[in-house]
Write an enzyme that holds these catalytic residues in place. Structure first.
Site, mmCIF file in Angstrom:
data_model
loop_
_atom_site.group_PDB
_atom_site.id
_atom_site.type_symbol
_atom_site.label_atom_id
_atom_site.label_comp_id
_atom_site.label_asym_id
_atom_site.label_seq_id
_atom_site.Cartn_x
_atom_site.Cartn_y
_atom_site.Cartn_z
ATOM 1 N N GLU A 106 -2.105 -2.544 -7.031
ATOM 2 C CA GLU A 106 -2.954 -3.706 -6.746
ATOM 3 C C GLU A 106 -4.386 -3.409 -7.183
ATOM 4 O O GLU A 106 -4.856 -2.267 -7.086
ATOM 5 C CB GLU A 106 -2.914 -4.011 -5.248
ATOM 6 C CG GLU A 106 -3.565 -5.322 -4.854
ATOM 7 C CD GLU A 106 -3.192 -5.719 -3.423
ATOM 8 O OE1 GLU A 106 -2.001 -5.651 -3.080
ATOM 9 O OE2 GLU A 106 -4.103 -6.063 -2.651
ATOM 10 N N ASP A 108 -8.153 -5.309 -6.534
ATOM 11 C CA ASP A 108 -8.727 -6.362 -5.689
ATOM 12 C C ASP A 108 -10.204 -6.608 -5.949
ATOM 13 O O ASP A 108 -10.987 -5.658 -6.089
ATOM 14 C CB ASP A 108 -8.624 -5.975 -4.202
ATOM 15 C CG ASP A 108 -7.195 -5.808 -3.728
ATOM 16 O OD1 ASP A 108 -6.329 -6.531 -4.236
ATOM 17 O OD2 ASP A 108 -6.968 -4.958 -2.855
ATOM 18 N N GLU A 110 -12.540 -8.954 -3.408
ATOM 19 C CA GLU A 110 -12.517 -9.769 -2.197
ATOM 20 C C GLU A 110 -13.949 -9.982 -1.715
ATOM 21 O O GLU A 110 -14.779 -9.071 -1.807
ATOM 22 C CB GLU A 110 -11.724 -9.075 -1.088
ATOM 23 C CG GLU A 110 -10.278 -8.791 -1.447
ATOM 24 C CD GLU A 110 -9.638 -7.817 -0.479
ATOM 25 O OE1 GLU A 110 -8.543 -8.115 0.010
ATOM 26 O OE2 GLU A 110 -10.231 -6.753 -0.211
#
Length: 290
Positions: A106, A108, A110
């Protein structure tokens, strides 16, 4: 992040421009799957080139979208205008994930919502073969709710580069003896969701639902990326578009590294490689590499 999709989101206006050559003629529902309640998604405009989609978060449900295609390496960009006012407890995300398994990969970006007047926090993280906890967090040096800003993930076989308005703020390098996202195809996700349990002041401040609906806008999405819909992954199964050479071997030059140093020096609020409480037995191996 992959395990949080079912918790989504708040009222979000989303504009998505599919600029990659393979996506130019495809409509929104041909390229993306809806996350959350279908009745919380409204396609405003869909002419095959520019998709405008309104997503809604309320107490009953949230929503988001995820790409039908999976990718093995690519450069992914989107413009976002974040939730204004008291956005505490909300999380806006733009990320890639191979799924929810223990060994998932993953990447990310955010944005943790804030109380009015407090700075927004941008969290970047990398998971490789299920190993995460590699966060760099930054206070943004502008008001991300006043206008659109561009956020980019460049993921290639050598490194991952995070950019804000084309300025590199972080690079995560590949080392041959350490885990790195390189074999598992990943889908792109864009979401706005209730992250009250962790997002603002470590979960001390929850969403104030009296301020709903909360709105975030995405637009100008582009993916110059290698499509790999083979579950087994493998570079040989990838179909790469024209323009791949612009990003596939990219590493930061001296100017790019100075930009990263500038962001770390002036705006970094958390660095996992300096968190001795979290890693009492020693920092992850990449923290000692240059």
């Amino acid at each position: 992040m992959a395990k949080l999709l079912h918790q989504l989101l708040s009222l979000a206006a989303v504009t998505v421009s599919c600029l990659a050559p393979a996506a130019a003629a495809a409509g929104f529902y041909e390229k993306f799957d809806v996350v959350g309640s279908r009745d919380h998604v409204r396609v405003v405009s869909d002419d095959g080139k520019t998709q405008q989609v309104a997503l809604t978060l309320d107490r009953s449900s949230g929503s988001g979208f995820t790409s039908k295609d999976t990718y093995l390496f690519g450069e992914f960009s989107v413009q976002m205008k974040l939730v204004g006012g008291n956005s505490a407890g909300t999380v806006t995300s733009f990320y890639l994930s191979s799924g929810e398994g223990d060994g998932h990969d993953e990447i990310d970006i955010e944005f943790m919502g804030n109380l009015s007047g407090d700075p927004y926090v941008m969290n970047t993280n990398v998971w490789a073969n299920g190993d995460g906890k590699k966060e760099h967090q930054f206070y943004l040096w502008y008001d991300p709710t006043a206008d659109y800003h561009n956020y980019t993930i460049n993921w290639n076989p050598k490194n991952i580069i995070f950019q804000v308005d084309d300025v590199p703020v972080r690079t995560f390098k590949k080392y041959n003896d350490l885990a790195y996202p390189q074999n598992k195809p990943m889908r792109l996700h864009a979401t706005l969701w209730d992250g009250s349990y962790w997002a603002t002041r470590h979960g001390d401040v929850k969403i104030d639902w009296s301020g709903a609906p909360f709105v975030v806008s995405y637009r100008g999405y582009s993916a110059n990326a290698c499509v790999n819909n083979n579950p087994a992954g493998g570079w040989s199964s990838s179909l790469c578009p024209e323009g791949t050479a612009a990003w596939i071997n990219r590493e930061l030059d001296g100017t790019g590294l100075r930009n990263v140093a500038w962001a770390e020096r002036n705006y970094m609020s958390y660095n996992y490689c300096a968190d001795g409480w979290r890693f009492p037995q020693g920092f992850p191996a990449e923290c000692y590499r240059k």
